[in-house]
Design a protein around this motif. Structure first.
Motif, PDB file in Angstrom:
ATOM      1  N   SER A  89      -3.937 -19.317   1.238  1.00  0.00           N
ATOM      2  CA  SER A  89      -3.947 -18.015   0.568  1.00  0.00           C
ATOM      3  C   SER A  89      -4.454 -16.933   1.518  1.00  0.00           C
ATOM      4  N   LYS A  90      -5.418 -17.281   2.374  1.00  0.00           N
ATOM      5  CA  LYS A  90      -5.886 -16.322   3.380  1.00  0.00           C
ATOM      6  C   LYS A  90      -4.803 -16.029   4.411  1.00  0.00           C
ATOM      7  N   VAL A  91      -4.027 -17.049   4.759  1.00  0.00           N
ATOM      8  CA  VAL A  91      -2.917 -16.851   5.696  1.00  0.00           C
ATOM      9  C   VAL A  91      -1.922 -15.851   5.109  1.00  0.00           C
ATOM     10  N   LEU A  92      -1.515 -16.078   3.880  1.00  0.00           N
ATOM     11  CA  LEU A  92      -0.522 -15.209   3.235  1.00  0.00           C
ATOM     12  C   LEU A  92      -1.020 -13.777   3.092  1.00  0.00           C
ATOM     13  N   MET A  93      -2.211 -13.630   2.536  1.00  0.00           N
ATOM     14  CA  MET A  93      -2.725 -12.283   2.305  1.00  0.00           C
ATOM     15  C   MET A  93      -3.089 -11.586   3.616  1.00  0.00           C
ATOM     16  N   GLY A  94      -3.620 -12.335   4.571  1.00  0.00           N
ATOM     17  CA  GLY A  94      -3.943 -11.750   5.868  1.00  0.00           C
ATOM     18  C   GLY A  94      -2.698 -11.298   6.608  1.00  0.00           C
ATOM     19  N   TYR A  95      -1.652 -12.109   6.529  1.00  0.00           N
ATOM     20  CA  TYR A  95      -0.396 -11.756   7.186  1.00  0.00           C
ATOM     21  C   TYR A  95       0.167 -10.467   6.598  1.00  0.00           C
ATOM     22  N   VAL A  96       0.219 -10.405   5.277  1.00  0.00           N
ATOM     23  CA  VAL A  96       0.768  -9.221   4.614  1.00  0.00           C
ATOM     24  C   VAL A  96      -0.102  -8.001   4.908  1.00  0.00           C
ATOM     25  N   SER A  97      -1.408  -8.181   4.890  1.00  0.00           N
ATOM     26  CA  SER A  97      -2.328  -7.080   5.177  1.00  0.00           C
ATOM     27  C   SER A  97      -2.086  -6.527   6.577  1.00  0.00           C
ATOM     28  N   ASP A  98      -1.975  -7.406   7.558  1.00  0.00           N
ATOM     29  CA  ASP A  98      -1.765  -6.965   8.936  1.00  0.00           C
ATOM     30  C   ASP A  98      -0.364  -6.405   9.159  1.00  0.00           C
ATOM     31  N   LYS A  99       0.642  -7.089   8.649  1.00  0.00           N
ATOM     32  CA  LYS A  99       2.032  -6.712   8.911  1.00  0.00           C
ATOM     33  C   LYS A  99       2.410  -5.385   8.262  1.00  0.00           C
ATOM     34  N   PHE A 100       1.877  -5.144   7.062  1.00  0.00           N
ATOM     35  CA  PHE A 100       2.272  -3.956   6.315  1.00  0.00           C
ATOM     36  C   PHE A 100       1.157  -2.927   6.196  1.00  0.00           C
ATOM     37  N   ASN A 101       0.113  -3.103   7.007  1.00  0.00           N
ATOM     38  CA  ASN A 101      -0.985  -2.144   7.088  1.00  0.00           C
ATOM     39  C   ASN A 101      -1.599  -1.833   5.724  1.00  0.00           C
ATOM     40  N   ILE A 102      -1.972  -2.888   5.001  1.00  0.00           N
ATOM     41  CA  ILE A 102      -2.639  -2.734   3.712  1.00  0.00           C
ATOM     42  C   ILE A 102      -4.124  -3.017   3.920  1.00  0.00           C
ATOM     43  N   PRO A 103      -4.987  -2.040   3.645  1.00  0.00           N
ATOM     44  CA  PRO A 103      -6.424  -2.293   3.803  1.00  0.00           C
ATOM     45  C   PRO A 103      -6.889  -3.392   2.851  1.00  0.00           C
ATOM     46  N   LEU A 104      -7.908  -4.134   3.255  1.00  0.00           N
ATOM     47  CA  LEU A 104      -8.411  -5.227   2.429  1.00  0.00           C
ATOM     48  C   LEU A 104      -8.863  -4.750   1.058  1.00  0.00           C
ATOM     49  N   SER A 105      -9.365  -3.520   0.972  1.00  0.00           N
ATOM     50  CA  SER A 105      -9.827  -2.997  -0.308  1.00  0.00           C
ATOM     51  C   SER A 105      -8.680  -2.772  -1.290  1.00  0.00           C
ATOM     52  N   GLU A 106      -7.455  -2.651  -0.785  1.00  0.00           N
ATOM     53  CA  GLU A 106      -6.290  -2.410  -1.638  1.00  0.00           C
ATOM     54  C   GLU A 106      -5.385  -3.632  -1.739  1.00  0.00           C
ATOM     55  N   LEU A 107      -5.854  -4.771  -1.259  1.00  0.00           N
ATOM     56  CA  LEU A 107      -5.029  -5.966  -1.221  1.00  0.00           C
ATOM     57  C   LEU A 107      -5.016  -6.657  -2.579  1.00  0.00           C
ATOM     58  N   SER A 108      -3.922  -6.497  -3.293  1.00  0.00           N
ATOM     59  CA  SER A 108      -3.715  -7.165  -4.575  1.00  0.00           C
ATOM     60  C   SER A 108      -2.242  -7.553  -4.664  1.00  0.00           C
ATOM     61  N   LYS A 109      -1.928  -8.444  -5.596  1.00  0.00           N
ATOM     62  CA  LYS A 109      -0.535  -8.876  -5.734  1.00  0.00           C
ATOM     63  C   LYS A 109       0.391  -7.696  -6.015  1.00  0.00           C
ATOM     64  N   ALA A 110      -0.054  -6.807  -6.889  1.00  0.00           N
ATOM     65  CA  ALA A 110       0.783  -5.656  -7.264  1.00  0.00           C
ATOM     66  C   ALA A 110       1.030  -4.748  -6.056  1.00  0.00           C
ATOM     67  N   ASN A 111      -0.019  -4.449  -5.299  1.00  0.00           N
ATOM     68  CA  ASN A 111       0.145  -3.592  -4.117  1.00  0.00           C
ATOM     69  C   ASN A 111       1.012  -4.252  -3.059  1.00  0.00           C
ATOM     70  N   VAL A 112       0.855  -5.552  -2.907  1.00  0.00           N
ATOM     71  CA  VAL A 112       1.661  -6.281  -1.927  1.00  0.00           C
ATOM     72  C   VAL A 112       3.127  -6.236  -2.329  1.00  0.00           C
ATOM     73  N   LYS A 113       3.425  -6.463  -3.602  1.00  0.00           N
ATOM     74  CA  LYS A 113       4.824  -6.415  -4.057  1.00  0.00           C
ATOM     75  C   LYS A 113       5.440  -5.046  -3.789  1.00  0.00           C
ATOM     76  N   VAL A 114       4.687  -3.986  -4.091  1.00  0.00           N
ATOM     77  CA  VAL A 114       5.183  -2.632  -3.868  1.00  0.00           C
ATOM     78  C   VAL A 114       5.437  -2.400  -2.379  1.00  0.00           C
ATOM     79  N   LYS A 115       4.503  -2.827  -1.549  1.00  0.00           N
ATOM     80  CA  LYS A 115       4.635  -2.629  -0.104  1.00  0.00           C
ATOM     81  C   LYS A 115       5.823  -3.425   0.457  1.00  0.00           C
TER      82      LYS A 115
END
Length: 137
Positions: free
Chosen positions: A57-83
């Motif tokens: 789960s850290k791999v998935l969320m970390g990858y998405v956070s880094d690849k799509f420039n999503i700050p950790l404070s805004e990292l949620s399933k909904a925000n990831v889907k939108v991004k």
């Protein structure tokens, strides 16, 4: 010659300091995910189910956070889907991402851990990251 080399080295150092960190993170996201997947694989081989799914789960969320420039404070399933949608990732890949996260959550919180499922989840996570890397390049 020595003075010219010092000036060149100094200019190169200044240029390296001015590089935007988000660009560097985006470029290195796949490499970092691969390193973390290696850690997850060793946990899988040691039959540490909870640690394995936590790392995935850290791999998935970390990858998405880094690849799509999503700050950790805004990292949620909904925000990831939108991004992912705004970056024109295929709908099927977005659904695969959601399924992978749900699998990790079920294993972590409901205790649904078995070895064959771990191998399948590992393979699917690796394939998903490779697919996204290929789509975005």
């Amino acid at each position: 010659i020595g003075f010219g080399a010092v000036v060149f080295w100094h200019k190169k150092q200044l240029a390296a300091q001015n590089i935007d960190q988000s660009i560097t993170k985006k470029q290195q996201a796949g490499h970092e995910a691969t390193k973390r997947l290696t850690t997850a694989k060793s946990m899988m081989q040691a039959n540490q189910g909870k640690a394995f799914y936590d790392e995935l789960s850290k791999v998935l969320m970390g990858y998405v956070s880094d690849k799509f420039n999503i700050p950790l404070s805004e990292l949620s399933k909904a925000n990831v889907k939108v991004k992912l949608e705004t970056n024109q990732v295929n709908r099927t890949e977005i659904e695969r991402f959601t399924e992978l996260l749900q699998t990790c959550e079920m294993a972590l919180f409901a205790g649904m851990i078995n070895t064959s499922a771990m191998q399948e989840t590992y393979k699917n996570t690796n394939n998903w990251i490779n697919t996204i890397e290929n789509q975005l390049t």
